[in-house]
Structures are given as C-alpha cells and as structure tokens.
Design an enzyme around this catalytic site. Structure first.
Site, PDB file in Angstrom:
ATOM      1  N   GLY A  47      -8.657  -1.419   0.505  1.00  0.00           N
ATOM      2  CA  GLY A  47      -8.150  -2.780   0.607  1.00  0.00           C
ATOM      3  C   GLY A  47      -8.838  -3.507   1.754  1.00  0.00           C
ATOM      4  O   GLY A  47      -9.308  -2.875   2.699  1.00  0.00           O
ATOM      5  N   GLN A  78     -10.110  -9.918   8.215  1.00  0.00           N
ATOM      6  CA  GLN A  78     -10.903  -8.783   8.701  1.00  0.00           C
ATOM      7  C   GLN A  78     -12.398  -9.081   8.720  1.00  0.00           C
ATOM      8  O   GLN A  78     -13.169  -8.375   9.367  1.00  0.00           O
ATOM      9  CB  GLN A  78     -10.637  -7.535   7.849  1.00  0.00           C
ATOM     10  CG  GLN A  78      -9.225  -6.979   8.034  1.00  0.00           C
ATOM     11  CD  GLN A  78      -9.016  -5.728   7.217  1.00  0.00           C
ATOM     12  OE1 GLN A  78      -8.702  -5.799   6.034  1.00  0.00           O
ATOM     13  NE2 GLN A  78      -9.217  -4.573   7.831  1.00  0.00           N
ATOM     14  N   CYS A 107      -6.983   1.744   8.549  1.00  0.00           N
ATOM     15  CA  CYS A 107      -7.406   0.354   8.408  1.00  0.00           C
ATOM     16  C   CYS A 107      -8.876   0.263   8.768  1.00  0.00           C
ATOM     17  O   CYS A 107      -9.311   0.870   9.749  1.00  0.00           O
ATOM     18  CB  CYS A 107      -6.565  -0.523   9.337  1.00  0.00           C
ATOM     19  SG  CYS A 107      -6.967  -2.272   9.228  1.00  0.00           S
ATOM     20  N   LEU A 108      -9.637  -0.494   7.994  1.00  0.00           N
ATOM     21  CA  LEU A 108     -11.074  -0.624   8.274  1.00  0.00           C
ATOM     22  C   LEU A 108     -11.331  -1.320   9.618  1.00  0.00           C
ATOM     23  O   LEU A 108     -12.398  -1.172  10.182  1.00  0.00           O
ATOM     24  CB  LEU A 108     -11.771  -1.386   7.134  1.00  0.00           C
ATOM     25  CG  LEU A 108     -11.797  -0.653   5.783  1.00  0.00           C
ATOM     26  CD1 LEU A 108     -12.441  -1.528   4.715  1.00  0.00           C
ATOM     27  CD2 LEU A 108     -12.524   0.678   5.891  1.00  0.00           C
ATOM     28  N   HIS A 113       0.268  -3.648   3.192  1.00  0.00           N
ATOM     29  CA  HIS A 113      -0.602  -3.561   4.378  1.00  0.00           C
ATOM     30  C   HIS A 113      -1.560  -4.760   4.421  1.00  0.00           C
ATOM     31  O   HIS A 113      -1.734  -5.385   5.472  1.00  0.00           O
ATOM     32  CB  HIS A 113      -1.363  -2.227   4.314  1.00  0.00           C
ATOM     33  CG  HIS A 113      -2.435  -2.029   5.343  1.00  0.00           C
ATOM     34  ND1 HIS A 113      -2.434  -0.974   6.234  1.00  0.00           N
ATOM     35  CD2 HIS A 113      -3.567  -2.741   5.607  1.00  0.00           C
ATOM     36  CE1 HIS A 113      -3.500  -1.061   7.013  1.00  0.00           C
ATOM     37  NE2 HIS A 113      -4.214  -2.109   6.652  1.00  0.00           N
ATOM     38  N   GLU A 114      -2.150  -5.097   3.258  1.00  0.00           N
ATOM     39  CA  GLU A 114      -3.126  -6.205   3.230  1.00  0.00           C
ATOM     40  C   GLU A 114      -2.442  -7.555   3.433  1.00  0.00           C
ATOM     41  O   GLU A 114      -2.975  -8.419   4.138  1.00  0.00           O
ATOM     42  CB  GLU A 114      -3.916  -6.199   1.917  1.00  0.00           C
ATOM     43  CG  GLU A 114      -4.737  -4.934   1.662  1.00  0.00           C
ATOM     44  CD  GLU A 114      -5.591  -4.496   2.837  1.00  0.00           C
ATOM     45  OE1 GLU A 114      -6.066  -5.363   3.597  1.00  0.00           O
ATOM     46  OE2 GLU A 114      -5.776  -3.277   2.999  1.00  0.00           O
ATOM     47  N   HIS A 128      -1.870  -8.323   6.988  1.00  0.00           N
ATOM     48  CA  HIS A 128      -3.050  -8.850   7.694  1.00  0.00           C
ATOM     49  C   HIS A 128      -3.039 -10.381   7.687  1.00  0.00           C
ATOM     50  O   HIS A 128      -3.483 -11.014   8.643  1.00  0.00           O
ATOM     51  CB  HIS A 128      -4.343  -8.388   7.018  1.00  0.00           C
ATOM     52  CG  HIS A 128      -4.858  -7.058   7.489  1.00  0.00           C
ATOM     53  ND1 HIS A 128      -5.248  -6.833   8.782  1.00  0.00           N
ATOM     54  CD2 HIS A 128      -5.043  -5.879   6.834  1.00  0.00           C
ATOM     55  CE1 HIS A 128      -5.660  -5.576   8.905  1.00  0.00           C
ATOM     56  NE2 HIS A 128      -5.553  -4.973   7.733  1.00  0.00           N
TER      57      HIS A 128
HETATM   58 NI    NI Z   1      -6.045  -2.974   7.270  1.00  0.00          NI
END
Ligand code: NI
Length: 175
Positions: free
Chosen positions: A45, A50, A95-96, A137-138, A141
């Site tokens: 995701g 991000q 998380c990226l 989660h996304e 963000h």
């Molecule tokens: Ni994340």
C-alpha cells in the site's frame, strides 16, 4: 515513473490531506506512478503524502503473489471508512516511510470503504483481514497518522530516533 518515498520524520507525513475535487489525467498518472513505486519497493500500500503529494489518494494490492493470487491493484480517491466491525484484529504492520520497523497494531477486523475510482465512479466494498488492515493504515496516512502513533510513546520515540539516524546515513551516502 517511480517516485521518491519520504521517510519519517517529515512534516508532510503529519498533514491532513485535501480531498481530490475533480479527477484529471494528471491524477491518473500520479496513481500509476504510485502503483509502480509501491510494487517496486515492494509494498502492499502507498498513500500520496508518502511521495509528498498532500491529496487524498491511496493505492493498494494485498494479493499474495507467492500464493499465485492474481494481482489486484486498487486506486482510491477520497477513500472513507463508512462502517467498521466491533471485532478487532492484530497485525504486524510496517510502512514504506518507516523502513524495516514492524509492530503489532490492533484495528477493526472488517471495514466498509467508499471511494472514487479512476473514472470518478463511487465504489463501495467490504474488506477483511490483511486488506482491511492495509486500507485503514493507508487512509490514516491521509490524516497525518502513522502506525507508530498507535504504539506506546517510548517505542515510538525509539523508532523515530532510528529513522533520524537512517536519514542522516542516507544523506551522507547521497542516496
Ligand atoms: Ni504506511
């Protein structure tokens, strides 16, 4: 085109993002770029903030390629959780924007989500299991919330310190 993923801590990861007013080709290209960046990472995701774009847009694909599950890229503009189960689920999240850090987070097990697809058509779907965790989660963000915000302050500060160090190392390497 692959985009650069911001690493926590970064003020852009703490902002509440703006709704997408009208879909445009520019936004569709952005969504394609996000999918490419997500698959390349690899991740399941990615949210627009991000990559430094403060718009309410997320992409995800939780299909497990190692299970021969067919890829299912989802692009969601203005996604919203409209209902969530009382039953809760715990997943180890990552998380990226917080590379190589993982922690258990508890969230509703099942959620109904509404969003606009790339044609601007309203979609609604029920997500369960990993998909439900990932979509929540996304969406977090988009409200400037990271999974580490669910952890105890000490653990969160420890992870943040590691990320500050990582960013310094990367800056030194010029990558
Ligand atoms: Ni994340």
């Amino acid at each position: 085109m692959k985009r650069n993923i911001l690493i926590h801590p970064d003020p852009r990861l703490k902002k509440v993002c703006d709704p997408v007013p009208d879909l445009s080709d520019e936004l569709r290209v952005l969504a394609d770029d996000m999918l490419e960046t997500m698959y390349d990472a690899p991740g399941i995701g990615l949210a627009a903030p991000q990559i430094g774009v403060l718009s309410r847009l997320i992409v995800l694909d939780c299909a497990k390629s190692d299970n021969d599950e067919e890829a299912r890229p989802l692009v969601m503009f203005n996604p919203q959780v409209v209902a969530s189960s009382d039953e809760r689920n715990v997943y180890e999240e990552g998380c990226l924007s917080i590379p190589e850090q993982y922690a258990e987070v508890e969230r509703p097990k099942v959620v109904d989500v509404e969003w606009l697809d790339t044609d601007g058509v309203l979609q609604k779907e029920t997500f369960d299991g990993l998909w439900a965790t990932c979509v929540q989660h996304e969406i977090d963000h988009l409200d400037g919330k990271l999974f580490i915000d669910y952890l105890k302050p000490l653990r969160r500060q420890m992870i943040t310190r590691k990320m500050v160090k990582l960013k310094k190392e990367r800056a030194r390497e010029g990558s």
